[in-house]
Design an enzyme around this catalytic site. Structure first.
Site, PDB file in Angstrom:
ATOM      1  N   HIS A 352      38.542  39.909  34.931  1.00 24.16           N
ATOM      2  CA  HIS A 352      39.969  39.797  35.261  1.00 24.16           C
ATOM      3  C   HIS A 352      40.298  40.211  36.682  1.00 24.16           C
ATOM      4  CE1 HIS A 352      41.497  39.105  31.133  1.00 24.16           C
ATOM      5  NE2 HIS A 352      40.486  39.874  30.761  1.00 24.16           N
ATOM      6  N   ARG A 533      53.147  44.843  38.352  1.00 27.36           N
ATOM      7  CA  ARG A 533      52.743  46.127  38.897  1.00 27.36           C
ATOM      8  C   ARG A 533      52.868  46.110  40.423  1.00 27.36           C
ATOM      9  NH1 ARG A 533      50.408  50.058  35.338  1.00 27.36           N
ATOM     10  NH2 ARG A 533      49.908  51.184  37.233  1.00 27.36           N
ATOM     11  N   LYS A 538      49.714  42.270  45.789  1.00 24.16           N
ATOM     12  CA  LYS A 538      50.798  41.449  45.243  1.00 24.16           C
ATOM     13  C   LYS A 538      51.948  41.295  46.250  1.00 24.16           C
ATOM     14  CE  LYS A 538      49.715  42.866  40.461  1.00 24.16           C
ATOM     15  NZ  LYS A 538      49.430  41.656  39.683  1.00 24.16           N
ATOM     16  N   THR A 640      50.156  35.754  34.834  1.00 22.52           N
ATOM     17  CA  THR A 640      50.673  35.141  33.613  1.00 22.52           C
ATOM     18  C   THR A 640      52.205  35.120  33.670  1.00 22.52           C
ATOM     19  OG1 THR A 640      50.366  37.316  32.596  1.00 22.52           O
ATOM     20  CG2 THR A 640      48.752  35.615  32.051  1.00 22.52           C
ATOM     21  N   LYS A 644      55.267  32.224  32.660  1.00 26.08           N
ATOM     22  CA  LYS A 644      56.493  32.485  31.888  1.00 26.08           C
ATOM     23  C   LYS A 644      57.711  31.971  32.643  1.00 26.08           C
ATOM     24  CE  LYS A 644      54.134  36.535  30.122  1.00 26.08           C
ATOM     25  NZ  LYS A 644      53.834  37.958  30.404  1.00 26.08           N
TER      26      LYS A 644
END
Ligand code: 26V
Length: 794
Positions: A352, A533, A538, A640, A644
């Site tokens: 992952h 997170r 990110k 993920t 959504k």
């Protein structure tokens, strides 16, 4: 087809449980009492398909899937179970008859936050899809007493407090006192008649707590079995009698420590003994349970690969390889090669992350002390692999006195998978390049997915209702049916209704979460959402710098043609992750300034509701217009959340990273706001000395934004000097290099949003083409490519 109870029956059952299970009269009942009564009523309806699923799997000698994961980020259970049993209308009616507020009851349930982020939430979506597809499966995890910490902000800074979800009865679980296993640690290994015997010097009991997970339409339910740690001896009677009560309780306290708290690190390997003990605790308990079930149905352990498929969710349970070999060799007298082949035929591993700091490594010293026999077996596995593979010297499980869990998992697995097409390519070309060359058929891709029951039907009833009316209800169990929406993209009446649904969700969010922060926002502004997170890769920093630059531009031209925007952030930083915490502080400082600026207030606002969790995601995602998926290319394994948002009709601004690549391909490049360097370009840019400084010097907007922070325009600047310094001088995640493209692309978003028809058309096409991202598709992939199991008949 299962028989659905009527609203009257539900009402009667709720009253029955209120009285007889909860022991309360109606006139004294609190929301909590009612919530438990409703939960027991729903649980009763799940038990029937659960029992029949367990029975038919056993009777048919089915191959079973075992999903081993240190994390299951489940969230709330009640609302999802009601949806899957298709009792939403009947339950609404029943609660109305009782004069109860459904929302209040649902909101009373604490989130089961037994996970950090994407990896744990994926495990929860997989459990739901496994049941929806009638795949016989067990999830194995740890019943943490305290899930992921709660987050508050004090003077803009994150403060953590313990989470306490089990401080009240948990109505969904069944404790199984008869499924208790002893788990040993430490001690020594003895050779007896050519066989190794491990004598652990410490032991705890793993006790099973089962939660049924019901699939779509309530036809099948699998078990999520979480292990709680209990002492082998309750207390020390000698010490108790001598009056030393604290010392007497020590064995109990020590044992329970193992399942006490979830590690909140998410991406930094900390090498702590307790973490290793947790990993072994989960793995050893799961394997004892798997073998107990197997041996109750079969007598030849050589059949294990035909009847058992074990999936390792990252390397966290990777000690399963050596543990299974230990049992086969030491307890069942098998030889090394046979034990190895059986283990490899049973086990598979999902990777992952590629971030080096998240790859698990244990010092051989710690491993040898906590698990002495396993350390020996790891050395045997490594040596055997060296001999049989002809690998180069720098490849191997043990390197520099460390056990590399990724290499161990890879070598012990039949299949290794990545979680998006790009990520799998990178797994092949980077972390496991050497092992991939030696075993070219082992790595496969299974792009992640999310369950449309929770993430669309439950969390977005406005859109779900519109979909039902437009294309029928079939999409819920077969998300590819969303394709039928494509023909409505050019239908103004449909688009009008889509816009109405989105607006209703935005109003709901504004009146709820945002009003709770004391904010008043314009529901016609772009709702621009980044929830995940807080991590350097990110790049929440890129987002907040864009906000600063935009604020400055609006100031320069307050009467310009701006598109109003509300930027919403959500997410937690690991408690020890200093830089991530600084970014949180910065976002809050910038928000405090911008939100009170009379010049820009109506055009730009920033909201950062604290304690982001699954339930908050369920409120935010349906209300989002714009989904921020802006990680440095090559760093986000899949994502993920991105899926959504797409399903819920938000458009994405994103880099070519993780599953963004596949989202963009499927929805069409014209319906996706792409910016930024590619993985290759990013690697090259990073290699250039002074890359950040050069990019900053070339960008007026970025330079000005950084200067505003340094000048103290958002509160005292000293907390930010180190962050600014890193951005100028190091910037490993290329915030500076990507800034101008990001800023320009955001202006394209502004323009696109003003063309309502065009935007709604793009949103329709995003929804219509999101069917691929159902976790049902992902699980079918695992069933066919990795586990070789078939869905069960009814
Ligand atoms: C690592 C560690 C290291 C030891 C301490 C505790 C801890 C907890 C979690 C992790 C691994 C984090 C890896 C992870 O969550 N990866 C995410 O997996 C998602 C599901 O595949 C994927 O969508 C995200 O892109 C990826 O970041």
């Amino acid at each position: 087809m299962i028989q659905l109870p009527s609203a009257e029956t539900l009402r009667d059952q709720i009253l029955y449980h209120l009285t007889h299970t909860q022991g309360r009269g109606e006139e004294f009942a609190t929301t909590f009492d009612w919530r438990l009564a409703v939960s027991y009523t729903i649980r009763d309806l799940i038990v029937t398909p659960w029992m029949s699923a367990l029975r038919s799997s056993r009777d048919q000698g089915a191959k079973r899937v075992y999903y081993l994961s240190m994390e299951f980020l489940i969230g709330r259970i009640l609302g999802d179970a009601i949806i899957n049993l298709r009792l939403d209308d009947a339950m609404d009616e029943a609660l109305e008859m009782l004069g109860l507020d459904k929302q209040e009851i649902l909101d009373d349930e604490p989130d089961a936050a037994l996970g950090n982020g994407g990896l744990g939430r994926l495990a929860a979506c997989f459990m739901e899809s496994l049941s929806s597809l009638r795949c016989p499966a067990f999830g194995y995890g740890i019943r943490y007493e305290h899930g992921l910490f709660r987050q508050r902000f004090e003077a803009g800074q994150q403060v953590e407090t313990p989470e306490d979800w089990l401080n009240q009865p948990h109505p969904w679980e069944f404790v199984r006192l008869d499924y208790s296993f002893t788990i040993g640690f430490k001690g020594h290994v003895e050779q007896v008649d050519g066989r190794a015997v491990w004598h652990p010097s410490e032991s705890v009991i793993a006790r099973a707590y089962d939660t049924p997970v019901v699939g779509w339409k309530g036809e099948w339910a699998n078990t999520l079995r979480l292990w709680g740690a209990h002492p082998t001896t309750l207390f020390d009677l000698h010490r108790f009698n001598a009056g030393d009560y604290a010392a007497a309780a020590e064995p109990e306290a020590l044992a329970r420590t193992i399942s006490r708290v979830l590690y909140p690190d998410d991406g930094t390997e900390s090498g702590k003994e307790l973490r290793l003990k947790q990993e072994y605790f989960l793995t050893a308990a799961a394997l004892q349970d798997i073998l107990r079930r197997f041996l109750a149905e079969h007598d030849d352990l050589r059949m294990l690969p035909d009847k058992v498929a074990i999936q390792l969710n990252d390397t966290h349970p990777a000690i399963a390889g050596p543990e299974l070999m230990r049992i086969l060799m030491d307890d069942h007298g098998m030889g090394f090669a046979e034990a190895r082949d059986i283990a490899k035929g049973t086990m598979n591993y999902t990777n992952h992350t590629l971030l080096p700091e998240a790859l698990e490594r244990w010092s051989t010293w710690l491993m040898g002390r906590v698990l002495p026999r396993h350390m020996q077996i790891i050395q045997m596995i490594d040596e055997d692999h060296r001999k049989t593979s002809g690998r180069p010297d720098h490849v191997g499980i043990i390197q520099h006195d460390q056990v590399q869990m990724g290499e161990l998992a890879f070598i012990m697995a039949g299949r290794v998978n990545g979680v998006s097409a790009l990520h799998t390519d990178l797994v092949k070309s980077t972390v496991f390049a050497d092992l991939h060359k030696l075993h070219p058929d082992r790595i496969v891709n299974e792009t992640n997915g999310v369950t449309p029951r929770r993430w669309l039907r439950m969390s977005n009833p406005a859109l779900a209702g519109l979909l039902d009316q437009t294309i029928g209800e079939g999409w819920t169990g077969d998300l590819d049916q969303l394709k039928q929406l494509e023909s409505h993209a050019d239908d103004p009446a449909f688009r009008e209704r889509l816009r109405g649904a989105k607006r209703a969700n935005k109003v709901w969010l504004s009146d709820g979460v945002l009003a709770g922060l004391g904010m008043k926002v314009d529901p016609d502004a772009i709702f621009d959402v980044q929830i995940k997170r807080i991590h350097e890769y990110k790049r929440q920093l890129l987002n907040i710098l864009e906000a600063i630059a935009l604020w400055r531009r609006i100031h320069d031209d307050p009467n310009g043609d701006w598109t109003p925007r509300v930027k919403i952030f959500g997410g937690k930083a690991a408690p020890g992750y200093w830089l991530a915490k600084t970014v949180i502080h910065l976002i809050n400082d910038v928000a405090a300034k911008i939100n009170t600026d009379p010049v820009t207030r109506d055009l730009l606002q920033i909201a950062y509701p604290p304690n982001y969790n699954v339930s908050m995601a369920e409120d935010l995602i349906p209300a989002a217009d714009l989904s921020e998926q802006i990680s440095t290319a090559g760093k986000e394994a899949s994502g993920t959340g991105n899926m959504k948002f797409t399903m819920n009709g938000a458009l994405t601004i994103g880099t070519l990273d993780g599953a963004n690549v596949e989202i963009r391909e499927l929805v069409g490049p014209e319906n996706f706001f792409l910016f930024g360097l590619t993985t290759d370009e990013a690697d090259k840019a990073r290699a250039k000395p002074g890359h950040a400084r050069a990019a900053i010097e070339a960008s007026d907007d970025l330079k000005a934004a950084l200067h505003l922070i340094a000048e103290g325009r958002f509160g005292r600047p000293d907390p930010y000097y180190a962050l600014l310094d890193r951005t100028w001088n190091d910037d490993p995640f290329l915030v500076a290099s990507d800034f101008d493209d990001y800023f320009a692309t955001q202006r394209k978003v502004d323009a696109a949003y003003r063309d309502q028809a065009g935007w709604d058309r793009m949103a329709t096409l995003n929804i219509a083409r999101s069917g691929f991202f159902s976790s049902d598709r992902t699980i079918r992939g695992y069933m066919n490519d990795i586990w070789h199991v078939q869905p069960m008949g009814l």
